[in-house]
Design an enzyme around this catalytic site. Structure first.
Site, PDB file in Angstrom:
ATOM      1  N   ASN A  58       0.917  -1.469  -0.045  1.00 59.37           N
ATOM      2  CA  ASN A  58      -0.283   0.234   0.007  1.00 59.37           C
ATOM      3  C   ASN A  58       0.906   1.418  -0.015  1.00 59.37           C
ATOM      4  O   ASN A  58       0.408   2.303   0.646  1.00 59.37           O
ATOM      5  CB  ASN A  58      -0.880   0.049   1.254  1.00 59.37           C
ATOM      6  CG  ASN A  58      -2.161  -1.027   1.031  1.00 59.37           C
ATOM      7  OD1 ASN A  58      -2.202  -1.797   0.057  1.00 59.37           O
ATOM      8  ND2 ASN A  58      -3.006  -0.957   1.969  1.00 59.37           N
ATOM      9  N   ARG A 103      -3.683 -13.657  -1.291  1.00 59.35           N
ATOM     10  CA  ARG A 103      -4.646 -13.986  -0.805  1.00 59.35           C
ATOM     11  C   ARG A 103      -5.519 -15.094  -1.185  1.00 59.35           C
ATOM     12  O   ARG A 103      -5.303 -15.478  -2.279  1.00 59.35           O
ATOM     13  CB  ARG A 103      -5.401 -12.835  -0.240  1.00 59.35           C
ATOM     14  CG  ARG A 103      -4.699 -11.912   0.482  1.00 59.35           C
ATOM     15  CD  ARG A 103      -5.196 -10.411   0.852  1.00 59.35           C
ATOM     16  NE  ARG A 103      -5.440  -9.572  -0.442  1.00 59.35           N
ATOM     17  CZ  ARG A 103      -5.714  -8.321  -0.533  1.00 59.35           C
ATOM     18  NH1 ARG A 103      -6.126  -7.892   0.510  1.00 59.35           N
ATOM     19  NH2 ARG A 103      -5.492  -7.866  -1.733  1.00 59.35           N
TER      20      ARG A 103
END
Length: 428
Positions: free
Chosen positions: A169, A303
């Site tokens: 991020n 993920r």
């Protein structure tokens, strides 16, 4: 009931099911970088990887010990910092030069310095315009409520110590860029602590870089897909671009010369890793994955709903980075041409990715597009879509409404790379 046999294929369990079925595969977890995996490398290649792993483990112990040492014996730790408090948006880069010497900018810079880990990095998703970190207060609070669930690929080994130093991020590189602005505006003693914090960040990036030139998502290493060379969120290219600035920008001459030379070598190594990770299909260069195995540079999953794939957004970021190189080699040019050709061939027209009464869906819409799927299958080159239960689908409209609404499965930003290519291809 028809029996289904799973065939494990490089991280994805491929299911031979009828064409009408929506589930085409089951996502598989990624391997952690370990001593055992390093031992499978040729003997001549093992030493730098063993040294890297030992350095990572030693730094993690040192980071944890440093936090404990901030408190007197028996003194309770302050509450953890608030997570998801602004992240990159709390560090403005659109102000005039005078702003970065102001009291407001220094207050943000002071908070940034206070949250720098002993290793030299930062955690993510925190409001740097908020209060400074207190002694003994944790550096991160990103997984406080996360349950330790082996079925969740994203579950941390220790939910009270996770993302303590990351490139995810935009973390670390964004803090460093803001510190550079403040340090440039405040020469001499007034900017000394910001200069030093930035230099410590440079050391962090150099220490975190893998022997092959890539960067993990989290360093010190945390295991699982976080150990993969991470193109997601532009992590590798942002680290490389910042080090490129360190090596070449006169405004950053406060960085010691030996570190500036190391930064230049790190950028060259990063470019080699990027070129090696580009996916080939039928003898042609295509795009790049979200992340790749640190040892093999082969695509890996992340993920539960992020299968190994060719990723259009990451391809966009990497292409723009490669087009920034002032003296592109023939290998760089070939990579750019291959990636651009793949994006052009993958574009979908006359469709829209939009909100409907049944959640976000891909629907026919005349004049819509161009759109690109977030992920494309490594073998078939067709769009694929994951769900939280690890199922992989060929149709985005077939995944759960929560995952459709919670992830941007169709994107438009690859057009930025195509626009940049128009100018790049006309260079002298």
């Amino acid at each position: 009931m028809e029996r289904v046999f799973a065939i494990l294929l490089a991280g994805v369990a491929v299911l031979p099911v009828p064409a009408a079925a929506q589930v085409i595969a089951i996502n598989q977890p990624t391997q952690t970088l370990s001593e055992g995996r390093i031992a499978t490398l040729p003997d001549a290649e093992q030493a730098p990887w063993r040294a890297y792993l030992l350095r990572s483990e030693a730094q993690r112990r040192a980071d944890r010990a440093a936090l404990v040492a901030e408190l007197a014996p028996g003194q309770p730790a302050p509450p953890p910092p608030r997570a998801f408090g602004g992240g990159e948006k709390s560090m403005p880069f659109d102000r005039d030069a005078k702003y970065y010497g102001s009291a407001e900018a220094r207050r943000i810079a002071d908070t940034i310095v206070s949250f720098q880990t002993p290793a030299g990095g930062w955690s993510k998703n925190q409001n740097r315009a908020g209060p400074p970190r207190l002694p003994g207060q944790r550096f991160a609070n990103d997984a406080e409520m996360m349950v330790q669930d082996p079925a969740n690929f994203d579950a941390p080994q220790d939910r009270f110590w996770t993302f303590v130093g990351t490139l995810d991020n935009g973390a670390t590189t964004t803090e460093m860029r803001f510190l550079a602005c403040v340090a440039t505006a405040l020469p001499g003693e007034a900017g000394a602590r910001y200069h030093q914090s930035f230099v410590d960040g440079v050391r962090y990036l150099l220490a975190a870089q893998y022997p092959n030139g890539g960067w993990p998502q989290i360093w010190p290493l945390e295991g699982g897909f976080h150990d993969g060379v991470t193109f997601n969120d532009d992590a590798v290219s942002k680290a490389a671009m910042l080090l490129e600035n360190v090596a070449e920008d006169p405004a950053l001459r406060f960085v010691p010369e030996h570190l500036r030379q190391q930064a230049a070598r790190a950028v060259a190594a990063a470019v080699k890793a990027i070129l090696a990770a580009q996916v080939h299909q039928n003898g042609r260069l295509t795009g790049w994955p979200q992340q790749v195995d640190p040892l093999t540079l082969e695509p890996i999953s992340a993920r539960n709903y992020e299968p190994r794939s060719i990723a259009s957004a990451e391809t966009t970021d990497i292409l723009i980075f490669l087009m920034r190189q002032r003296t592109p080699t023939p290998e760089i040019c070939s990579a750019i041409e291959g990636g651009v050709a793949w994006l052009k061939a993958s574009a979908v027209m006359d469709h829209a990715w939009t909100q409907t009464a049944e959640g976000r869906k891909l629907i026919p819409q005349k004049g819509g597009g161009p759109l690109w799927s977030r992920n494309y299958d490594i073998v078939t080159a067709k769009p694929i879509f994951g769900d939280k239960d690890r199922t992989i689908h060929a149709d985005v409209n077939g995944i759960s409404i929560g995952r459709r609404n919670g992830y941007n499965w169709w994107v438009t930003n690859p057009q930025h790379a195509l626009d940049a290519y128009q100018a790049w291809s006309k260079r002298e």
